[in-house]
Structures are given as C-alpha cells and as structure tokens.
Design an enzyme around this catalytic site. Structure first.
Site, PDB file in Angstrom:
ATOM      1  N   HIS B 265      30.930  54.268 -60.680  1.00  0.00           N
ATOM      2  CA  HIS B 265      30.990  55.992 -60.537  1.00  0.00           C
ATOM      3  C   HIS B 265      31.921  56.073 -60.819  1.00  0.00           C
ATOM      4  O   HIS B 265      32.327  57.389 -61.520  1.00  0.00           O
ATOM      5  CB  HIS B 265      30.466  55.981 -58.815  1.00  0.00           C
ATOM      6  CG  HIS B 265      30.704  57.938 -58.891  1.00  0.00           C
ATOM      7  ND1 HIS B 265      29.478  58.603 -59.131  1.00  0.00           N
ATOM      8  CD2 HIS B 265      31.315  58.503 -57.899  1.00  0.00           C
ATOM      9  CE1 HIS B 265      30.073  59.591 -58.978  1.00  0.00           C
ATOM     10  NE2 HIS B 265      31.256  59.742 -58.081  1.00  0.00           N
ATOM     11  N   GLU B 429      25.487  81.911 -46.593  1.00  0.00           N
ATOM     12  CA  GLU B 429      26.509  82.803 -47.296  1.00  0.00           C
ATOM     13  C   GLU B 429      27.125  81.950 -48.799  1.00  0.00           C
ATOM     14  O   GLU B 429      27.544  82.525 -49.744  1.00  0.00           O
ATOM     15  CB  GLU B 429      28.069  82.210 -45.988  1.00  0.00           C
ATOM     16  CG  GLU B 429      26.955  83.733 -44.892  1.00  0.00           C
ATOM     17  CD  GLU B 429      26.622  82.841 -43.963  1.00  0.00           C
ATOM     18  OE1 GLU B 429      25.977  81.890 -44.111  1.00  0.00           O
ATOM     19  OE2 GLU B 429      25.981  83.546 -43.349  1.00  0.00           O
ATOM     20  N   HIS B 491      32.091  85.747 -33.138  1.00  0.00           N
ATOM     21  CA  HIS B 491      31.679  86.292 -34.495  1.00  0.00           C
ATOM     22  C   HIS B 491      33.422  87.334 -34.210  1.00  0.00           C
ATOM     23  O   HIS B 491      33.107  87.993 -35.036  1.00  0.00           O
ATOM     24  CB  HIS B 491      31.346  87.225 -34.079  1.00  0.00           C
ATOM     25  CG  HIS B 491      29.487  86.583 -33.645  1.00  0.00           C
ATOM     26  ND1 HIS B 491      29.464  85.267 -33.702  1.00  0.00           N
ATOM     27  CD2 HIS B 491      28.337  86.603 -34.983  1.00  0.00           C
ATOM     28  CE1 HIS B 491      27.594  84.348 -33.896  1.00  0.00           C
ATOM     29  NE2 HIS B 491      27.894  86.184 -34.626  1.00  0.00           N
TER      30      HIS B 491
END
Lengths: 684, 684
Positions: B265, B429, B491
């Site tokens: 990988h 978002e 918030h």
C-alpha cells in the site's frame, strides 16, 4: 384511570413540561419533544434500566439524546423519573444563566445527563463508544454466572443526525463490531431547521443501516406505544447486531397549526399556539409546568424499580467480589477514576542518543509500559497503527467474537473478542473522536484516539466537545509538521498545533525528545479535568543527554530551562518538539562564539500559563528581551512569549512535498538559520 | 500488435512509470497504481473527453483522483496522454522539491490536475461539486440543439475514501440530486494503510449507495477490460442517477510477494520486488521509466481525439455565440474569472441606525444585490438558510427536475431544476465544503457555503484544502460568538475565528456593522487568490453613522481608524465585529471624561498584516502603548496588535446558555467594562 389513560397522561405531562419550558424561555425546540415523547416514554418506563437515586450506577443503561436540541424532553424525563438535581425549578429556568438546563444537554453541568450533545451526529458516535465500553467491560470482567456488566446503550436521534458524516462513520463501525446492545431510536419527523427533508435528504436510511449490518425495524406511527414496545423488545433480543428503529412521527404533534411543519422545529410555538395545542390534546391551559399526581407517581416509580435493580446488582457485585476480589477492586478503582498505585513504576528512561528516535516511537515504548499497569487505557487509531505506533502489543484487538477473522492482515491481535484493547476505528477520524468521548462518558476508561496531526481537522468537532465536557481522553497526533516530507502539504500540519491550543480547556503537549514524551504521557494520564493532545514527530529527534540538560519532567510546568547553569543569559532560545534539538544545536554554536544563551523547552503553553508568575519570570525573565521562538508551526500567539522585540522562526505558509529534511531546511529549520536569526536579534 | 496486446502494453507502461517513480523517490504508494491501471486505462482511452493540448477546455470531462495517494498513476496518465507540463522529468522528480509531482496531487502546482486530493473522501465531495457545476451550467446555458455543457465527472476512489464521513454525506447529496453525469470508480482492493478492510470495514458499500439512490454495478476482476468498459457505458447511459462501479482488484497486482497485502500500500516495493514484479508481468527490468513507442503512440492519440472534440465544440460554441451572444459572453467571462463590469454598482449603503441590524441580515441584503449582477455566485447552507440568511431570493433552488417536489416546506424556489442557484446541502457541512471546492475546481463559479461559525469545525478539512489549492470560494459563518445565547456552549463560537485565522492563505473578515458587511462581501468577491471567510453576527449591532466615523471601506485594509480626527490619542481601542459598537460606546464615555481615545475597527488581521509598515504605523502608532483589543473570541494572537503593555478583553473559556445579552454581559462585554479596562490601562 386505566393504563392507557395513564400512558397518555404521562406522555402529555412530558410534552407540556417541555413545551412550557421552551415557551417560558422564549427559546428552544418544541417540535421534537411533542413528537418523540411517546417513544421516550415507552423506553424510559418499560426498558431503561436506571436508578434516579444513583445516576452513577455502573451497570445502568445509557441514554444519549443525540438530537440534543430536544433537551427539554430529556430534562422533563429526568425530573419526572426523580433525578434529584433536576428540580422543577431547573425546568423553569430552561436556557437561563447557570441553570442545569442549558439549551443543549451538558453532562458536566448535570451529572444525570449522560453526554453533551447538540452538534448533530455526535451522540451517535458517543453511543457507539459507550456500547464499545460495555462490551469491553463485560468481556474483561464478567465471569460465568456473574454478568456484572450487562446494560444497553440507547440513543434518540433525529433527521439531522442521520445526515451527518460522523453518524455514518460511527454506524458503519458499530455494524462491523456487531454491537448488539446498541439501540437507536430514529425519530423520523422529516423536518429540519430549514424545511422538510424532501429538500435535501431522500435516501433510504433503513436500507443504509442494513448495509452497515444493523438490525432495522420501522414503525409507521410514533404514537403507537405497543409497536414501539415490540420493536424495542425485538431490538433487545437481537444480540449480534446493533438495532435501528425508524419511527415515523409528526413534528410538533398536537399543535393544530404547526404540527408537521418546520415552524415547529426551532422556535417556541407561541402563546396562542401553546393554548391551542393544550386544548387539542385535552390539557389544561393553566397552570404551566403542570404535573398531574398520577403521572408523577407513575413516572417516579422509576426510583423504586431502580433501587431494586441496583440493590440486586450490588448483591451480585458483592458475590463477585468474594470470588474475584482483585477484579472487583479493579472495577471499583476504574469507576472511581483513580489510577493504580504503581501505574508509573515501570516507565522507561531513555538514554542520551545523538541520533535519537522519533517521539512517536518513544510514545510507543511508553504506551506499552502504561498498558501493562493501566488496564483502563484503551484506544486505537484511524487506520494508522503502523504509523502512529499506538497499537498495544500485548492486549489484542477489540473485535466481535462473531466475526470471522479470515484474511486479516496488519495485526497479530486476534482471538481476544471484545476483551481486546486495540480498537480499529478505520479511516473514520470523526467517529473515532466521538466514540473516544463515549468511552469517557461511560466511565471506567482512559481512552485514546490517534491519527496524523493534520487529520485532527477531520475530528475537530469531537475534540471540541471533549473539552467542553471536560473529558479525560487523550488525543495522540503524530506526523506533526512539514518534516513529514514527501506526502506534501495536504499531509503536513502547519496550523494544527495552534488550532488545538485555541480550544479552551485543552492541554497541548509537544514534547522535544523521548524523555519528554514519557513525561507528556504521564501528564495526559494524570490530568482528569479535560483532554490532552499529545503531538509527536514522524522523524527522529535526538534524545537529549539529561546529565547535561535539566530533567525532562520540567515538561510538567509547560516550559523549563534546559541549561539552568547559564544564569546570565543575553538571549533566550525557545523551542518545542523537534525544534528543541535545533535550538540546542544553535546554543552550542553560539556558546562557542562566547554568547550566553538560555535554552527553554516549551512543550505546553497552557501548562506554563497556569504556573505562578514567579516561575514564569524565572524561565523567561522580563529583562531578557532578546528571544527567539522556534516551532515548525504558525507564529500566531508566540508574541506572548517572545515579547515585542523577539523573533519567531515559524511556518506561516503550507508545506511542500520533498524529503522531510529538505523541506525543513528550505523552510529555515536548520542550526545555521537559528544561529543567524539569533545573531540578528542580538544586533538589534 | 493486436489491440489486446496494445492494451496490456499500455497498462503496464502506466503501471511501471508509477512503480519506477515511487521506487526512485523511495517514497509513495505503488499498490494502487498497479491494481487500478486497467480501469484508468479504459476510462482514459475510451471514454474520458479531454484534450491534453488544452487542459482548460471548458467542456472537458473532469477526472478526480480521490485516492490521491495513488498520484503516480495520475501523473503517468497525464504524461502518457500528452499534457505538456507533465514531462517525463517531472515523473522522475516525483515527490521532490518544487516538482509538479508532489506526493498527493496539487491542482495549483500543475494546471492539468483537476483537484488537490489526498485527505480521504474529499475527492468524492469535489466530484459532487463538479457534477453540480455541470448540471447547473447546462441548465442555465444550453439551448435546444446547443448542448454546450455536456460532460461527465469521474472519480477514482479507494477503500479509505469509502470509510470517510465526508464521502457519505456527499454521496447522499448526489443521490438526492440525481446527478446522472457523476460516475465513481471504486477501486475495492480491500487493503488500507494498517491492514485489510476486514479489520474495520465490512459494510456492503454497494447496498449503501443503492440506499442513496445511486446506480451501482460490480466488477469481479479489475483486469477485465471488457467488463470495465461495459460498466462505464452503462453508467453513462444512466442519466437520472449517479453511478458507482465497484471494481474488485488486488492491490499491488503483479508483485509476486506483495500483491494483495498491505505491504504494497504505502511503501515502495523495494528494488528486488520491483525486479520480480517486472519479470512477472513481462516487463524489462531496465531502463526505468520505460515507455515503449507503440504504447506512447496509442496513448498520445488522446491529443488528436481531444483536438477534434474540442474543435467540434468550438464550432458549436461559435454557432451558439451567434444566436445567444450575451450568454456566450457571459460563459466566457465566467471561465476567464472576470467579474461583470457593473457587478458592484447596486450594492446597498446602510443608513446610520442605533438599533441597527445583525450583520447576517446585512449580508442577506448585500447577497441579494450581488446575486443580481454576479450569476456565478451560487451556493447554499448546511440546512440553515432561515438562520444564515444566505438564500438567493430570486434564483430558485438547485434540484433535480426529476424529483417530485411534494410536501416541500421552507423555501419558495421550486421549479428551477438544475438552473436554481440555491443548493440545499442538508446537514452535511463537510460535504458542503468539499462540493463548494468542487465548484471552484470546475470553473465558472464563485461559490459560497454557509453554516454557523461553530460548525466550521465540521468542515475544517475542506476549508483547509480550499486554502492549499488557492480556491476562490467564500465561507459564510454566522452566529459568531457567545452572543448566540440560549443554545449554549456547543453552539457558541469561541476559538473558531482564531482557528480560521490560523489557516495560511485564508482571509478572515469579521465586519463591525452593515456597511462593513457590504465591503467584506466585496473583498470576498474580488479576492481570486484564495478563500475568504465572512463572519457574521446573529444579534443586532448598530449601524455606525459614517458621517461621524470613517468610511466602511477602510475594511479593505484590514484595520482602520474610525475616528481619525482624534490625532493625539493616549489610548487605542481595537474592536472587531459586534465589539466595534462596544468600543465606540466606550469611547463616548471616555471622551466625556476628557480622554483622547482612538477607535480602530480591525475586521481582518491578514489584510492588515499585508499592508505596508507605514500604514500599520499610522493606524497603530508604536508610541501609543495603551491599547485594548475587544473581541468575543480567544485572546491568542492579539498580543501582536496590542503589544506588551496592552490588554485584551476576550473569551478564553467556553460560552454559556442564557439570553445572548446576559452571556455577553457576564463575560464582560459591556461598555462599562470596556471603560473600566481602558481606565486601568491608562493608570498603568
């Protein structure tokens, strides 16, 4: 009053306590409590194992209100079922200064609140972490006939939760881990802040969760108590898969003019509409905050049931303690949040070494030692164990005992089932963050989550919540600067250390060598009042000779003088992390030129700022104004420490792809350049 | 040489260019190029509409390498198909200082790279944004018989992408929007950095994408060119759903000892294993970077095909321009990234108003005016239009014309189909951020994405990439401080302004009133070299009387003196955003007491720092050392502006839930307290 009437009375009591609280505050979200009260009622009265008289009972079921904007629903449930601190006065003071009933639930304000939720999707991740916690504790401590740990984690989520990426990651992880004791009630009212979900969200959530490996049920009518109860029962009987129960509801149920509309979501109904809604549901208009006695008596029976349940558990625990006294003591200790007496006894001292080692590598050595003495230390990385070096070598992988381990590469920790302490979070940094928080919320753990520093950005919302909720979790961030090299700017941290320092309550530690790394881990393990971020290098850094330099535990004070014998410095060089060896190298050159240079290692702004002024003055004497800070990160904020005449060697642009030593040199991080900048300062 | 042989020769050419590049750099990811070369080859030779001679051709297909760690594959494809800047020397300088071939693709380094990818999942979101761009441009500009915009967006993604939340959000959005021209090839090699996906990722990705509404196909053998081609064909024929093609591959295909293992990988195969792999696939060991002539001729035919295709398109565009000259000019202007001549002609001036308005509200007014003159201004919010005030009232919703609009609430913009300019991102978002970036990458747009400031944390990784890639996008963040009030600390932004300032290349603007808000939008629209973050209040702030105070366009310089008539200040008050009116109030009180106070509005550190020293000195004269900065955010970094003897009124803890004015007062944001702190400074 028959049961059906009592049910309805109780549900409406919950509804209107929430509605009145929102209306009195003239702020909040009435729609969800109105529609979700029935499912919450069924869960809390028929299934939720809890004891309002002892909110900290270890084996209680956990309930997470992921849709945290519906907080009034939670506060109503807590008050009605009898949690002492959640008085009616607190409900009346909803969303007011210093109440226990803030706009979104805050676990550090009220001990009966299981998790600080509100930012959408986080609660799902917290719940996954709690379910991991229960599964691990059960696997580690339960013995045949002694099911000490046997509780469920319930979450109540809304449409907004179901859109967030952190939720998707967490649900995928939970499905993989087959967390059968995790049950999510999805209040599908199809209304969000800006409108109906038809605007932006039309996927088949049930099918998606099935694709994750969850057991999924649907209920067409959110007021159908029998259906809700049957679904919860079926979910509890499904032991090998987490469960999602999709409950179709009507937001603002009962409100004649606003039910089913987004007007009911995020604003009070208004005085008139509250009246109409009460009339519509057969509720007296006055008084507000009405709690009919039969409803209260019924709901408060939770205390008696809870006491009975907890008493039974305590008896079982006493039996267990007789047979397994050490294990019992360990459990009690973990949940008291006390460290084992000898937890730090076997930590490594690293000998001086000019070539040294990467601090991520030193961290690995320290972590292995800690893992032996601190069983509550559990964690993992976002698919980066071979790079973050955070795999606990003697403690196995946390994995479902039901999932075949064929074809697994990359680890040798199979066969431990849920008793393993290494959680493979996958490339799911955000869910890792929320789940680590969930482990702390659950209790009994000092969990860590690890990734590259630059990807702290992916999990920042969860990191912030760990600080708000004052959670004792540890964030491990390796590959900490442009020295990462070839992977280039997308993988090179520049502004992340500053961005973490910006979070109030976070302690950020960027140790300068292997021995500081040990001390950094000690701080992180000891610091119970909030999260700690440990920042480690990918590349080798010299292990300083502590016979020459001051002891590494100066790190505990945030900053310390590495060469205290130089008592009359004319210049101070300040470094963090990999740049400590750089300033040490520069000091040697400057000393040869006859200059008196103080070296300060400053692994943590926050710890240093918390020290007394005298100590700060002793490290950074005000009279020595020639100061150079060297950190491979942004300069913002360093003015505080170097003062107006100081200089800052920093990285104020993005990194570049090239071998790490080339990038560092091109960006000015060389002994020569530090010396040159230092000389320029003295000339100034 | 028959076609089959030519195919294999070409595929192996791609493979070994990548392998040799990784080996020479001694750093990189060989496994994915080895396994994904066949699907990339089929796509690039049979379907991808592009012209290596003109990387900026408007109607080219977009190809996003979401699995950016496989960058060597992309560079090999670009070189072989004839992109001039991607010389063989660049491939030989893979991952070296200032090469065009960094470890992960960087679009600002090489114009032929469509997107800067590497942080996993972002490329999926970018591709969704590009597909939105194409759909919108087609809906807006195509006319019957004139399909000017008719291209596909392809992405190549890996297992890591499929675990990331941003990917989940973006895929859900794309399914909702029915973006039929979006096609994702999922290279399912079931190996990630730390091991096999069986460790952490066992969900049914195909079923999940079906749940999102995608068309999903599976291919069992990543070397089956015919199957890949058929699947791509079927995906292209599916017009009403985005397509996922799950291709089962073996990582490191061809490597005898490492194929199928995680050793293939993220590290070079090693000299010996490269030899063995070449032998195994019948490839000469030497020379490295071998490009057989037949393969080169075959792959370079892309130029001729591309020129032919683009010539045809140019003729069609000329026809179109005759019939629709204004539209044609608008298209050309948009892709030249020039603003319309009169774009700023009708921007509002706001009259003085002591009560004033929230800057989010002023932003709404400005935005409506801009929307009328700047058609490339397209955007939306994360389910917050009614709060961020970012909905373009005259421009309809961007939505699938095929999705019935029944039961939609919360908007009145139906019926526009893909011609609508308001994108409902949902509570996603992070995908919003990545999609906004995709719109910029596509070209023809100045997009914006809006949410509450505190939730910038959810999309931070995408914001960072907008700065790295120097994208002209606009981030709109409202509800910018503890003044949010009742919703509480989860918030309330505290550290977010600082965290955004921390991102190199970002310009952060926190305007102080309605007129500064207008100027802030102007800066954001004009600033082509990188992203701008606009920070707005939820609460009212007075609109300053500009007959008394200096003109608001002082904002353009980052900081300016509000009361220049006070030429001999003994104290400087510096404010940003909502705190500008606070310092203005304090100045009035202090003036009455006879004190000479300068007021500085400082909406942007970055713009001010870029000004000449003389200007900075004229605003903040070194000789005035009594300075107080007032900002409802963290203090870190303000030392730079207030100096060692200054003071900072800031928020260095989390917010609280209570009415916003209460919180502000309790945290010291009152005229009285500003006055008190100012007086203390002068006493000092």
């Amino acid at each position: 009053m028959n049961q059906r009437e009592l049910d309805q009375l109780s549900i409406n009591t919950i509804r209107f306590l929430a509605v009145d609280a929102v209306q009195k505050a003239n702020s909040g979200h009435p729609g969800m409590p109105l529609d979700a009260a029935p499912m919450a009622y069924v869960l809390w009265t028929r299934y939720l194992k809890h004891n309002p008289a002892d909110p900290q009972w270890i084996d209680r079921d956990r309930f997470v209100l992921s849709a945290g904007h519906g907080s009034a629903l939670l506060y109503a449930l807590l008050h009605l079922t009898g949690y002492e601190e959640m008085t009616l006065e607190q409900l009346e003071r909803f969303r007011q200064w210093q109440s226990l009933t803030p706009g979104h639930p805050e676990s550090h304000m009220a001990g009966c609140v299981e998790a600080s939720t509100g930012p959408l999707g986080q609660g799902i991740g917290n719940a996954v972490g709690m379910a991991i916690a229960e599964a691990h504790l059960a696997a580690r401590y339960n013995r045949p006939g002694h099911e000490l740990f046997d509780h469920h984690t319930y979450a109540l989520a809304g449409d907004g939760d179901m859109m967030e990426g952190v939720q998707a990651e967490a649900a995928s992880l939970a499905g993989h881990l087959r967390l059968g004791k995790l049950i999510i009630l999805y209040d599908s009212n199809r209304v969000t802040l800006s409108g109906t979900t038809s605007l932006a969200f039309t996927e088949d959530v049930a099918a998606r969760y099935r694709a994750y490996g969850w057991h999924v049920q649907r209920i067409d009518d959110g007021n159908d108590l029998a259906a809700i109860s049957r679904a919860l029962q079926a979910a509890r009987e499904t032991k090998d898969q987490p469960s999602l129960i999709v409950v179709q509801t009507v937001i603002g149920f009962g409100s004649p003019d606003k039910a089913g509309t987004f007007d009911a979501h995020g604003s009070p109904l208004g005085v008139d509409e509250v009246k109409k809604t009460k009339a519509n549901l057969g509720w007296p208009e006055e008084p507000t905050f009405l709690i009919p006695e039969p409803a209260l008596r019924h709901l408060r029976s939770a205390i008696e049931r809870g006491n009975t349940a907890e008493d039974g558990w305590k008896r079982r625990f006493a039996e267990y303690a007789k047979q397994f006294p050490e294990l019992a003591r360990e459990i009690e200790r973990r949940f008291r949040r006390e460290l084992p007496a000898s937890w730090a006894s076997n930590l490594p001292e690293f000998p001086a070494d000019a070539k040294g080692m990467a601090t991520r590598k030193a961290s690995e050595v320290v972590l292995q030692a800690l893992a032996r003495t601190v069983p509550e230390l559990v964690g993992g990385s976002g698919d980066l164990d071979p790079s973050t070096y955070t795999w606990l070598k003697e403690d196995g992988d946390f994995e479902s005992p039901l999932r075949p381990r064929e074809g697994v590469q990359g680890t040798v920790g199979g066969g431990w089932g849920y008793a393993g302490r290494n959680i493979h979070f996958g490339v799911r940094e955000h869910a890792m963050g929320a789940a680590v928080n969930g482990l702390v919320y659950h209790g009994g753990f000092i969990p860590f989550g690890a990734t590259f520093l630059v990807f702290s950005d992916y999990m920042r919302a969860a990191i912030r919540l760990s600080a708000i909720a004052q959670l004792h979790g540890i964030w491990v961030f390796t590959h900490d600067s442009i020295a990462v090299g070839e992977d280039g700017p997308t993988h090179e941290a520049v502004e992340q250390v500053l961005a973490l320092r910006a979070i109030p309550g976070m302690v950020v530690l960027r140790p300068g060598d292997a021995n500081e790394t040990r001390c950094a881990w000690q701080v992180a393990i000891e610091r119970k009042t909030g999260p700690t971020a440990l920042i480690f290098t990918r590349q080798h850094v010299p292990t300083l000779d502590r016979r020459v330099y001051a002891p590494a535990d100066g790190l505990r004070r945030g900053a310390y003088v590495l060469n205290p014998e130089q008592t009359q410095p004319e210049l101070i060089l300040i470094g963090t992390g990999s740049e400590v060896s750089l300033i040490a190298g520069a000091e040697r050159v400057l000393r040869e030129r006859g200059m008196r240079v103080r070296l300060v290692s400053m692994p943590s702004w926050e710890l240093f700022a918390n020290e007394a002024a005298e100590y700060r003055q002793s490290v950074l004497p005000a009279e020595v104004t020639a100061r150079l800070a060297v950190e491979a990160g942004r300069s913002i904020g360093w003015e505080r420490w170097v003062g107006p005449t100081g200089d800052i060697l920093s990285v104020d642009r993005f990194g570049a792809s090239a071998p790490g030593d080339v990038v560092m040199k091109e960006y000015g991080f060389s002994v020569d350049n530090v010396v040159a900048r230092a000389l320029a300062l003295l000339a100034w």
